[in-house]
Scaffold this motif. Structure first.
Motif, mmCIF file in Angstrom:
data_model
loop_
_atom_site.group_PDB
_atom_site.id
_atom_site.type_symbol
_atom_site.label_atom_id
_atom_site.label_comp_id
_atom_site.label_asym_id
_atom_site.label_seq_id
_atom_site.Cartn_x
_atom_site.Cartn_y
_atom_site.Cartn_z
ATOM 1 N N LEU A 11 0.818 -1.211 0.000
ATOM 2 C CA LEU A 11 0.000 0.000 0.000
ATOM 3 C C LEU A 11 0.850 1.257 0.000
ATOM 4 O O LEU A 11 0.333 2.357 -0.063
ATOM 5 N N TYR A 245 -15.157 13.425 8.385
ATOM 6 C CA TYR A 245 -14.101 14.331 7.918
ATOM 7 C C TYR A 245 -14.627 15.765 7.921
ATOM 8 O O TYR A 245 -15.797 15.991 7.641
ATOM 9 N N PHE A 250 -9.448 20.487 3.674
ATOM 10 C CA PHE A 250 -9.038 19.868 2.407
ATOM 11 C C PHE A 250 -9.158 20.881 1.265
ATOM 12 O O PHE A 250 -8.283 21.001 0.417
ATOM 13 N N HIS B 90 -18.823 16.451 11.889
ATOM 14 C CA HIS B 90 -17.738 15.477 11.782
ATOM 15 C C HIS B 90 -17.256 15.035 13.164
ATOM 16 O O HIS B 90 -16.786 13.917 13.341
ATOM 17 N N ARG B 94 -17.041 11.268 14.582
ATOM 18 C CA ARG B 94 -15.810 10.720 15.154
ATOM 19 C C ARG B 94 -16.053 10.099 16.521
ATOM 20 O O ARG B 94 -15.308 9.234 16.959
ATOM 21 N N ILE B 118 -12.119 5.119 2.544
ATOM 22 C CA ILE B 118 -12.324 6.442 3.143
ATOM 23 C C ILE B 118 -13.138 6.308 4.426
ATOM 24 O O ILE B 118 -12.856 6.944 5.441
ATOM 25 N N ALA B 119 -14.157 5.445 4.369
ATOM 26 C CA ALA B 119 -15.004 5.266 5.545
ATOM 27 C C ALA B 119 -14.247 4.564 6.669
ATOM 28 O O ALA B 119 -14.418 4.883 7.848
ATOM 29 N N ARG B 121 -11.121 4.628 7.404
ATOM 30 C CA ARG B 121 -9.954 5.350 7.893
ATOM 31 C C ARG B 121 -10.129 5.724 9.355
ATOM 32 O O ARG B 121 -11.133 6.332 9.733
ATOM 33 N N ARG B 124 -9.093 10.733 10.792
ATOM 34 C CA ARG B 124 -9.737 11.481 9.720
ATOM 35 C C ARG B 124 -9.366 12.955 9.741
ATOM 36 O O ARG B 124 -10.014 13.770 9.115
ATOM 37 N N ARG B 125 -8.291 13.289 10.463
ATOM 38 C CA ARG B 125 -7.835 14.686 10.435
ATOM 39 C C ARG B 125 -7.127 14.937 9.122
ATOM 40 O O ARG B 125 -6.462 14.051 8.586
ATOM 41 N N TRP B 126 -7.226 16.181 8.615
ATOM 42 C CA TRP B 126 -6.817 16.423 7.227
ATOM 43 C C TRP B 126 -5.335 16.179 6.991
ATOM 44 O O TRP B 126 -4.941 15.666 5.949
ATOM 45 N N CYS B 128 -3.445 14.061 8.158
ATOM 46 C CA CYS B 128 -3.108 12.641 8.056
ATOM 47 C C CYS B 128 -3.364 12.090 6.667
ATOM 48 O O CYS B 128 -2.934 10.984 6.347
ATOM 49 N N SER B 129 -4.065 12.878 5.828
ATOM 50 C CA SER B 129 -4.364 12.383 4.486
ATOM 51 C C SER B 129 -3.128 12.420 3.595
ATOM 52 O O SER B 129 -3.152 11.907 2.491
ATOM 53 N N PHE B 130 -2.051 13.053 4.066
ATOM 54 C CA PHE B 130 -0.832 13.079 3.264
ATOM 55 C C PHE B 130 0.052 11.871 3.552
ATOM 56 O O PHE B 130 1.022 11.639 2.855
ATOM 57 N N GLN B 131 -0.292 11.124 4.611
ATOM 58 C CA GLN B 131 0.489 9.921 4.902
ATOM 59 C C GLN B 131 0.195 8.871 3.846
ATOM 60 O O GLN B 131 -0.925 8.746 3.374
ATOM 61 N N ARG B 132 1.230 8.108 3.536
ATOM 62 C CA ARG B 132 1.032 7.057 2.539
ATOM 63 C C ARG B 132 0.587 5.770 3.225
ATOM 64 O O ARG B 132 0.839 5.541 4.393
ATOM 65 N N GLY B 133 -0.064 4.934 2.440
ATOM 66 C CA GLY B 133 -0.410 3.606 2.922
ATOM 67 C C GLY B 133 -1.587 3.632 3.864
ATOM 68 O O GLY B 133 -2.072 4.672 4.275
ATOM 69 N N ALA B 134 -2.058 2.446 4.174
ATOM 70 C CA ALA B 134 -3.182 2.316 5.080
ATOM 71 C C ALA B 134 -2.841 1.229 6.077
ATOM 72 O O ALA B 134 -2.063 0.324 5.780
#
Lengths: 370, 268
Positions: A11, A245, A250, B90, B94, B118-119, B121, B124-126, B128-134
């Motif tokens: 991943l 979210y 974003f 949100h 959470r 996405i659900a 995850r 869900r802080r923004w 953290c969306s730049f981190q790769r992988g899951a």
């Protein structure tokens, strides 16, 4: 672009989902051709190409903001102008001796440099300001608007009002902004004489390198989970909100990157064109910027570059032959693209514009009826 | 008309230890129209509750109020002992509430797997969306939900191309993937045929225990298959609560609702 994850694939591949292969070969060929341009085209044409590539940086930002984020901005000219004025103010100041004022200030009767000009004496402040001033303004502005859940047409109208206000402000503050004429007549930048062919080539290559870097950077960003979420918010902001979210940050991040890229584009354009003025930053130029991206394909970075080059080359041709016709021609192109080719030029190449002319042409050629 | 009955009902059946959700005297006033009028409801952990009532009874408004989409004019929503009445949406999600909307709210442009990822995850802080992988755990959960919702071989297709029933299941799957303690399912069988409805009932029954589930639906055969306690709403107020059989036989309920529902049943 398919960036979802299979169970059996790692991943964490950094560029997972980015399609390489034939497009890579093609892109490399285009970049090499672009790098050789100084020996292939005239100095005038090279200057035009450099300006258009600078604008392409802004256009790629719009792909992120509008195509991926679904946020239509009709005010990118503001951020373009902030970047342009930041570098222009530095160049005006760098040409002066101690205690001297830029010529237009003297003519307007100012006897001291306005306070907000002073930091731009420093090359470092000016270079950072090119990106930071529009970036910070874009962040504050979009945060204030998006957290009130203003979007869609209302957001577009607010950005257009911003562009109008910015151009009006620049014109009205003639003594400190140069007014309608803007800032021009630059001699050197960072100690480099702007008039030489070497400087023109160097600035062209710098622009080309930045276009390549931004293209790659935005591709990685769009393929990241952030990119997926940005598209998800575009398609269903409420669904995302009710999955826990907060959509606001974003969208603010996308708009900020778009603003910073517009500033960078404005600064490079000012270097290539030798002038920055309110005529380049107001309502009409801001709408033109959206049209470049609509023509190229608002979800395609390569399309945005192609659209910017195509529309501006056409503008150069049409407006030198028939100056009065350009805006009509542009409006016609926009209507045709929106109705026939929603995926833009990129939609002709990929299946992304599946409902558009591309598919229709394909089916005509292949003979499929559906 | 049953304000006293509502109050006494809350007073007598609220074992604090096992309580997950308490809607406490909530009124929602839309410019004079009271969509909810002093409504109260409690849900224990791991239970299934069905909410019925004629159109305009306030069922969807209740879900909207719990999740923060509509704000209560007065009254409180208590979740896990904390007042969530005024939290941002949100933030409520959470804390462990998730809702399936009446019309399928899947993300049409994303693949089925991306919808679920996405659900699922956790963070869900923004930024953290730049981190790769899951997390492997998130991937495993998505794989499991793909199986239970019968969408395993549809994982790669855009969610927008799914059939209507599949979209409903995907959205239920998304709601489950959030690991919410409380699932609000608004008309989960809307637009489904009898076979799909039965499968949905079985799916929901499997969720109970691990989750607390509040279902809104009109379809009586679906309610019978769920076999849960039923709360009846009428004009924004509590009317009755009981087993499916008891509710079916109740003259008050029949007066406001079942008569009409029986007629509608042939079409639904």
């Amino acid at each position: 672009m398919d960036m979802s994850m299979r169970k059996d694939t790692p991943l964490s591949r950094p560029l997972a989902g980015i399609t390489l292969g034939r497009p890579l070969t093609l892109s490399l060929a285009v970049v090499v051709l672009g790098a050789l341009a100084p020996w292939l085209v005239s100095a005038y044409e090279l200057n035009l190409l450099a300006r258009f590539l600078a604008m392409a940086l802004l256009a790629m930002g719009l792909v992120l903001v509008w195509g991926q984020g679904g946020v239509l901005s009709l005010g990118q000219g503001v951020f373009f102008g902030l970047g342009g004025y930041a570098i222009a103010m530095h160049m005006k100041l760098a040409a002066l001796g101690d205690g001297e004022l830029p010529d237009f200030m003297v003519w307007s009767g100012l006897d001291a440099l306005p306070w907000w000009w002073v930091p731009f004496k420093s090359p470092a402040v000016a270079l950072l300001g090119v990106v930071l001033v529009p970036g910070v303004l874009a962040a504050l502005f979009s945060w204030a608007v998006f957290r009130r859940r203003v979007g869609g047409v209302y957001f577009a109208l607010i950005t257009q009002a911003l562009a109008l206000a910015f151009a009006t402000l620049l014109i009205s503050q003639q003594p400190s902004t140069g007014g309608f004429n803007g800032l021009t007549d630059f001699q050197t930048v960072m100690g480099m004489d702007l008039g030489t062919p070497g400087a023109a080539r160097g600035l062209y290559w710098l622009t080309l390198a930045l276009v390549v870097a931004v293209f790659l950077g935005l591709r990685v960003l769009m393929a990241s989970r952030y990119g997926t979420l940005l598209r998800a918010i575009r398609d269903g902001e409420n669904r995302i909100r009710f999955l826990g979210y907060d959509p606001t940050p974003f969208k603010v991040v996308a708009f900020t990157i778009g603003g910073a890229l517009a500033g960078l584009a404005g600064a490079l354009f000012t270097l290539h064109a030798g002038v920055v003025s309110p005529a380049l930053v107001g309502v009409v130029p801001s709408i033109e910027m959206v049209i470049w991206v609509a023509v190229g394909g608002r979800n395609s970075l390569a399309g945005a570059i192609a659209g910017t080059l195509a529309v501006n080359l056409a503008k150069d041709g049409v407006s030198s032959a028939f100056p009065d016709l350009w805006l009509y021609a542009l409006g016609l192109v926009f209507v045709l693209v929106v109705t026939l080719l929603p995926g833009g030029l990129a939609g002709l190449v990929t299946d992304a514009g599946g409902t558009g002319l591309g598919k229709r042409l394909q089916s005509l050629v292949v003979g499929e009826t559906k | 008309m049953n304000a006293q009955a509502t109050a006494s009902h809350i007073g007598t059946t609220a074992p604090a230890s096992n309580l997950l959700l308490a809607v406490d005297g909530v009124t929602v006033d839309f410019d004079g129209f009271k969509a909810l009028n002093g409504f109260s409801l409690t849900l224990d952990r791991g239970t299934l509750r069905v909410l019925i009532g004629p159109n305009g009874a306030g069922k969807s408004t209740l879900c909207d109020t719990i999740i923060g989409r509509v704000r209560a004019t007065s009254g409180r929503v208590i979740f896990k002992g904390q007042d969530i009445t005024h939290l941002p949406e949100h933030e409520i999600v959470r804390r462990g509430v998730c809702r399936k909307f009446q019309t399928p709210g899947v993300l049409p442009g994303l693949s089925v797997v991306d919808n679920l990822m996405i659900a699922a995850r956790r963070d869900r802080r923004w930024w953290c969306s730049f981190q790769r992988g899951a997390a492997a755990e998130e991937g495993a959960r998505v794989a499991e939900i793909l199986e239970t919702t019968g969408l395993a071989d549809r994982g790669r297709v855009p969610a927008g191309t799914l059939a209507h029933g599949e979209k409903q299941w995907l959205e239920i799957g998304m709601v489950v993937a959030t690991r919410a303690d409380l699932l609000l399912l608004d008309e989960p069988t809307a637009g489904m045929g009898p076979a799909e409805t039965s499968q949905t009932a079985a799916l929901i029954r499997r969720l109970v225990g691990q989750h607390t589930v509040l279902v809104i639906d009109h379809d009586m055969s679906f309610l019978e298959q769920l076999d849960a306690r039923v709360t009846v709403m009428h004009q924004g107020q509590f009317l009755k609560e009981g087993s499916v059989a008891a509710i079916r036989g109740d003259p008050d309920v029949a007066a406001v609702y079942l008569g009409r529902a029986k007629e509608d049943g042939h079409h639904g």
